[in-house]
Design a protein around this motif. Structure first.
Motif, PDB file in Angstrom:
ATOM      1  N   THR A 198       0.837  -1.198   0.000  1.00 23.97           N
ATOM      2  CA  THR A 198       0.000   0.000   0.000  1.00 23.97           C
ATOM      3  C   THR A 198       0.876   1.254   0.000  1.00 23.97           C
ATOM      4  OG1 THR A 198      -0.092   0.261   2.404  1.00 23.97           O
ATOM      5  CG2 THR A 198      -1.666  -1.290   1.400  1.00 23.97           C
ATOM      6  N   PRO A 199       0.305   2.408  -0.345  1.00 19.51           N
ATOM      7  CA  PRO A 199       1.086   3.647  -0.287  1.00 19.51           C
ATOM      8  C   PRO A 199       1.680   3.915   1.089  1.00 19.51           C
ATOM      9  CG  PRO A 199      -0.913   4.002  -1.554  1.00 19.51           C
ATOM     10  CD  PRO A 199      -1.022   2.631  -0.959  1.00 19.51           C
ATOM     11  N   GLU A 200       0.918   3.688   2.151  1.00 14.37           N
ATOM     12  CA  GLU A 200       1.433   3.972   3.490  1.00 14.37           C
ATOM     13  C   GLU A 200       2.542   3.003   3.876  1.00 14.37           C
ATOM     14  OE1 GLU A 200       2.559   5.811   6.573  1.00 14.37           O
ATOM     15  OE2 GLU A 200       1.089   6.671   5.182  1.00 14.37           O
ATOM     16  N   GLU A 201       2.467   1.749   3.401  1.00 12.17           N
ATOM     17  CA  GLU A 201       3.552   0.806   3.669  1.00 12.17           C
ATOM     18  C   GLU A 201       4.841   1.269   2.998  1.00 12.17           C
ATOM     19  OE1 GLU A 201       0.877  -3.274   4.265  1.00 12.17           O
ATOM     20  OE2 GLU A 201       1.694  -2.772   2.282  1.00 12.17           O
ATOM     21  N   ALA A 202       4.735   1.814   1.794  1.00 11.65           N
ATOM     22  CA  ALA A 202       5.915   2.338   1.109  1.00 11.65           C
ATOM     23  C   ALA A 202       6.500   3.521   1.880  1.00 11.65           C
ATOM     24  CB  ALA A 202       5.553   2.752  -0.315  1.00 11.65           C
ATOM     25  N   ARG A 203       5.626   4.398   2.357  1.00 10.04           N
ATOM     26  CA  ARG A 203       6.103   5.554   3.131  1.00 10.04           C
ATOM     27  C   ARG A 203       6.753   5.099   4.439  1.00 10.04           C
ATOM     28  NH1 ARG A 203       0.647   7.587   1.511  1.00 10.04           N
ATOM     29  NH2 ARG A 203       1.021   8.817  -0.384  1.00 10.04           N
ATOM     30  N   GLU A 204       6.171   4.082   5.043  1.00 15.86           N
ATOM     31  CA  GLU A 204       6.734   3.543   6.284  1.00 15.86           C
ATOM     32  C   GLU A 204       8.136   3.002   6.044  1.00 15.86           C
ATOM     33  OE1 GLU A 204       5.830  -0.095   9.457  1.00 15.86           O
ATOM     34  OE2 GLU A 204       4.312   0.480   7.980  1.00 15.86           O
ATOM     35  N   MET A 205       8.308   2.290   4.930  1.00 11.64           N
ATOM     36  CA  MET A 205       9.624   1.741   4.614  1.00 11.64           C
ATOM     37  C   MET A 205      10.619   2.859   4.295  1.00 11.64           C
ATOM     38  SD  MET A 205      11.218  -1.156   4.458  1.00 11.64           S
ATOM     39  CE  MET A 205      10.135  -2.522   4.047  1.00 11.64           C
ATOM     40  N   ALA A 206      10.136   3.919   3.633  1.00 10.34           N
ATOM     41  CA  ALA A 206      11.015   5.052   3.336  1.00 10.34           C
ATOM     42  C   ALA A 206      11.490   5.726   4.619  1.00 10.34           C
ATOM     43  CB  ALA A 206      10.279   6.051   2.442  1.00 10.34           C
ATOM     44  N   ARG A 207      10.575   5.875   5.588  1.00  7.01           N
ATOM     45  CA  ARG A 207      10.962   6.476   6.874  1.00  7.01           C
ATOM     46  C   ARG A 207      11.990   5.604   7.581  1.00  7.01           C
ATOM     47  NH1 ARG A 207       5.291   7.744   6.935  1.00  7.01           N
ATOM     48  NH2 ARG A 207       4.832   5.858   8.143  1.00  7.01           N
ATOM     49  N   TRP A 208      11.760   4.296   7.557  1.00  7.33           N
ATOM     50  CA  TRP A 208      12.695   3.364   8.192  1.00  7.33           C
ATOM     51  C   TRP A 208      14.069   3.465   7.539  1.00  7.33           C
ATOM     52  CZ3 TRP A 208      15.612  -0.573   6.188  1.00  7.33           C
ATOM     53  CH2 TRP A 208      16.252  -1.401   7.111  1.00  7.33           C
ATOM     54  N   ALA A 209      14.089   3.523   6.210  1.00  9.35           N
ATOM     55  CA  ALA A 209      15.362   3.600   5.493  1.00  9.35           C
ATOM     56  C   ALA A 209      16.115   4.875   5.872  1.00  9.35           C
ATOM     57  CB  ALA A 209      15.112   3.555   3.988  1.00  9.35           C
ATOM     58  N   GLU A 210      15.408   5.995   5.917  1.00 12.45           N
ATOM     59  CA  GLU A 210      16.047   7.262   6.269  1.00 12.45           C
ATOM     60  C   GLU A 210      16.611   7.217   7.685  1.00 12.45           C
ATOM     61  OE1 GLU A 210      15.054  12.074   6.449  1.00 12.45           O
ATOM     62  OE2 GLU A 210      13.462  10.627   6.004  1.00 12.45           O
ATOM     63  N   GLU A 211      15.831   6.664   8.610  1.00 11.77           N
ATOM     64  CA  GLU A 211      16.283   6.563   9.995  1.00 11.77           C
ATOM     65  C   GLU A 211      17.512   5.671  10.137  1.00 11.77           C
ATOM     66  OE1 GLU A 211      12.812   5.073  11.891  1.00 11.77           O
ATOM     67  OE2 GLU A 211      11.736   6.996  11.818  1.00 11.77           O
ATOM     68  N   ASN A 212      17.682   4.765   9.168  1.00 16.29           N
ATOM     69  CA  ASN A 212      18.794   3.822   9.240  1.00 16.29           C
ATOM     70  C   ASN A 212      19.896   4.122   8.224  1.00 16.29           C
ATOM     71  OD1 ASN A 212      18.157   1.352  11.205  1.00 16.29           O
ATOM     72  ND2 ASN A 212      16.238   2.091  10.325  1.00 16.29           N
ATOM     73  N   GLY A 213      19.885   5.332   7.674  1.00 16.12           N
ATOM     74  CA  GLY A 213      20.999   5.789   6.858  1.00 16.12           C
ATOM     75  C   GLY A 213      21.001   5.340   5.418  1.00 16.12           C
ATOM     76  N   ALA A 214      19.843   4.925   4.904  1.00 20.02           N
ATOM     77  CA  ALA A 214      19.767   4.489   3.510  1.00 20.02           C
ATOM     78  C   ALA A 214      18.864   5.421   2.701  1.00 20.02           C
ATOM     79  CB  ALA A 214      19.234   3.058   3.432  1.00 20.02           C
ATOM     80  N   GLU A 215      19.031   5.399   1.385  1.00 16.99           N
ATOM     81  CA  GLU A 215      18.138   6.110   0.465  1.00 16.99           C
ATOM     82  C   GLU A 215      17.124   5.102  -0.065  1.00 16.99           C
ATOM     83  OE1 GLU A 215      17.984   9.248  -0.558  1.00 16.99           O
ATOM     84  OE2 GLU A 215      19.879  10.151   0.066  1.00 16.99           O
ATOM     85  N   TYR A 216      15.885   5.542  -0.244  1.00 16.91           N
ATOM     86  CA  TYR A 216      14.809   4.594  -0.572  1.00 16.91           C
ATOM     87  C   TYR A 216      14.044   5.017  -1.824  1.00 16.91           C
ATOM     88  CZ  TYR A 216      10.690   1.605   0.037  1.00 16.91           C
ATOM     89  OH  TYR A 216       9.694   0.685  -0.147  1.00 16.91           O
ATOM     90  N   LEU A 217      13.841   4.053  -2.705  1.00 14.97           N
ATOM     91  CA  LEU A 217      13.034   4.248  -3.907  1.00 14.97           C
ATOM     92  C   LEU A 217      12.057   3.086  -3.997  1.00 14.97           C
ATOM     93  CD1 LEU A 217      12.892   6.161  -6.427  1.00 14.97           C
ATOM     94  CD2 LEU A 217      14.312   4.478  -7.620  1.00 14.97           C
ATOM     95  N   HIS A 218      10.778   3.408  -4.161  1.00 12.23           N
ATOM     96  CA  HIS A 218       9.776   2.345  -4.252  1.00 12.23           C
ATOM     97  C   HIS A 218       9.357   2.157  -5.705  1.00 12.23           C
ATOM     98  CE1 HIS A 218       7.055  -0.363  -2.092  1.00 12.23           C
ATOM     99  NE2 HIS A 218       6.269  -0.186  -3.140  1.00 12.23           N
ATOM    100  N   GLY A 219       9.157   0.908  -6.097  1.00 12.08           N
ATOM    101  CA  GLY A 219       8.792   0.620  -7.480  1.00 12.08           C
ATOM    102  C   GLY A 219       7.541  -0.227  -7.592  1.00 12.08           C
ATOM    103  N   ALA A 220       6.774   0.025  -8.651  1.00 12.70           N
ATOM    104  CA  ALA A 220       5.604  -0.794  -8.981  1.00 12.70           C
ATOM    105  C   ALA A 220       5.819  -1.339 -10.384  1.00 12.70           C
ATOM    106  CB  ALA A 220       4.325   0.038  -8.919  1.00 12.70           C
ATOM    107  N   VAL A 221       5.821  -2.656 -10.490  1.00 11.19           N
ATOM    108  CA  VAL A 221       6.191  -3.335 -11.735  1.00 11.19           C
ATOM    109  C   VAL A 221       4.952  -3.620 -12.575  1.00 11.19           C
ATOM    110  CG1 VAL A 221       7.285  -5.389 -12.722  1.00 11.19           C
ATOM    111  CG2 VAL A 221       8.181  -4.377 -10.600  1.00 11.19           C
ATOM    112  N   TYR A 222       5.027  -3.252 -13.858  1.00  8.99           N
ATOM    113  CA  TYR A 222       3.956  -3.569 -14.813  1.00  8.99           C
ATOM    114  C   TYR A 222       4.542  -4.494 -15.872  1.00  8.99           C
ATOM    115  CZ  TYR A 222       1.627   0.110 -12.340  1.00  8.99           C
ATOM    116  OH  TYR A 222       1.071   0.857 -11.339  1.00  8.99           O
ATOM    117  N   ALA A 223       4.651  -5.747 -15.499  1.00  8.20           N
ATOM    118  CA  ALA A 223       5.228  -6.758 -16.379  1.00  8.20           C
ATOM    119  C   ALA A 223       5.027  -8.115 -15.733  1.00  8.20           C
ATOM    120  CB  ALA A 223       6.727  -6.511 -16.586  1.00  8.20           C
ATOM    121  N   VAL A 224       4.996  -9.144 -16.544  1.00 11.74           N
ATOM    122  CA  VAL A 224       5.109 -10.498 -16.012  1.00 11.74           C
ATOM    123  C   VAL A 224       6.596 -10.826 -16.014  1.00 11.74           C
ATOM    124  CG1 VAL A 224       2.831 -11.236 -16.750  1.00 11.74           C
ATOM    125  CG2 VAL A 224       4.743 -11.480 -18.327  1.00 11.74           C
ATOM    126  N   PRO A 225       7.055 -11.736 -15.140  1.00  7.65           N
ATOM    127  CA  PRO A 225       8.496 -11.966 -15.018  1.00  7.65           C
ATOM    128  C   PRO A 225       9.218 -12.238 -16.335  1.00  7.65           C
ATOM    129  CG  PRO A 225       7.362 -12.992 -13.195  1.00  7.65           C
ATOM    130  CD  PRO A 225       6.292 -12.463 -14.110  1.00  7.65           C
TER     131      PRO A 225
END
Length: 290
Positions: free
Chosen positions: A91-118
């Motif tokens: 969900t959008p909020e889960e992505a934001r939550e992960m971004a906050r966690w990454a920032e707090e832990n010294g990482a840069e965060y980019l979230h992706g949504a894939v439009y393809a089959v493997p």
């Protein structure tokens, strides 16, 4: 392009396709999966722990089952200085939550949504929307472009998921309508393959109407009413009766009619069908108030 090292966490169908693509383009690739057997046949370095895999590369691509799995895998891992690109669905909020966690832990965060089959990852048929760190997008754009067309939506990490949830909602609505339509056709002695040309033609012709609806929704002006709520209320009532009589009712039709009914009852019968979107807003407001 220099062959920067890349890490892929998760070797489900998507994760394996990502790793194979990076390897095919000459990137030293480290992979990790809870079940190491999933790495069989990959010409990659197989890490024994997620921490070992993250330490191996500046770019870490996360492709796990869900948000909870991503949290569990990364929770105790040192991600300082890493670019985390998470293509795990959520969900959008889960992505934001992960971004906050990454920032707090010294990482840069980019979230992706894939439009393809493997199987189409790494081809012109694949596209991935990203949102979050513009620095990660700019630094790693060439590597990410190996996976498919890159679209950067902005700094809000939740935007990619916001688009994704909206697009998938439309997709599943379409698939549900298609499956119901084919069931109705079979009840009338019509094969699905016989139905398809006419259904496809009609759905294609709907494109301009949907563009108009989108413009009406954004403007909040539904006065044109070329396809009015009252007209569609009558049409839906007929369709519900007909499909029930054929033994193939579909609850989604009743749910759609309920949205239309709510707007007609509020005195908007002559306005555009697009106004039914406001019934969703009403339901959301009621839930928030509750």
């Amino acid at each position: 392009m220099t062959s920067e090292a890349i890490t892929v966490l998760g070797l489900g169908n998507l994760g394996r396709a990502l790793a194979e693509t990076f390897l095919r383009h000459g990137h030293p690739t480290t992979v990790w999966n809870r079940s190491a057997a999933k790495a069989s046949g990959l010409a990659a370095t197989v890490a024994t722990t997620a921490a070992e895999a993250v330490a191996a590369s500046d770019l870490v691509v996360v492709a796990l089952l869900d948000h909870q799995a991503a949290q569990e895998v990364l929770r105790d891992v040192d991600v300082r200085g890493r670019a985390l690109v998470n293509v795990t669905s959520g969900t959008p909020e889960e992505a934001r939550e992960m971004a906050r966690w990454a920032e707090e832990n010294g990482a840069e965060y980019l979230h992706g949504a894939v439009y393809a089959v493997p199987r189409t990852i790494g081809t012109a048929e694949s596209s991935i929307n990203y949102s979050g760190s513009s620095a990660v997008h700019e630094r790693w754009q060439k590597q990410l472009a190996l996976l498919g067309k890159v679209t950067f939506l902005g700094a809000d990490a939740g935007l990619a998921s916001g688009y994704d949830v909206a697009i998938l909602s439309g997709m599943y609505g379409l698939i549900g309508g298609f499956l119901h339509g084919t069931a109705v056709a079979r009840a009338a002695g019509i094969n699905a393959t016989e139905l398809m040309p006419m259904m496809w033609s009609w759905l294609t012709d709907m494109h301009p109407a949907l563009i108009t609806f989108a413009e009406e929704i954004d403007s909040g002006n539904y006065a044109a009413g070329e396809s009015s709520l009252a007209m569609n209320q009558t049409g839906l009532a007929m369709l519900i009766r007909a499909t029930e009589a054929q033994g193939v009712p579909f609850a989604a039709l009743g749910e759609l009619k309920a949205l239309v009914d709510r707007q007609v009852a509020d005195g908007h019968g002559e306005e555009s069908l697009a106004r039914a979107v406001e019934s969703f807003s009403g339901v959301a407001s009621q839930r928030l108030a509750g």
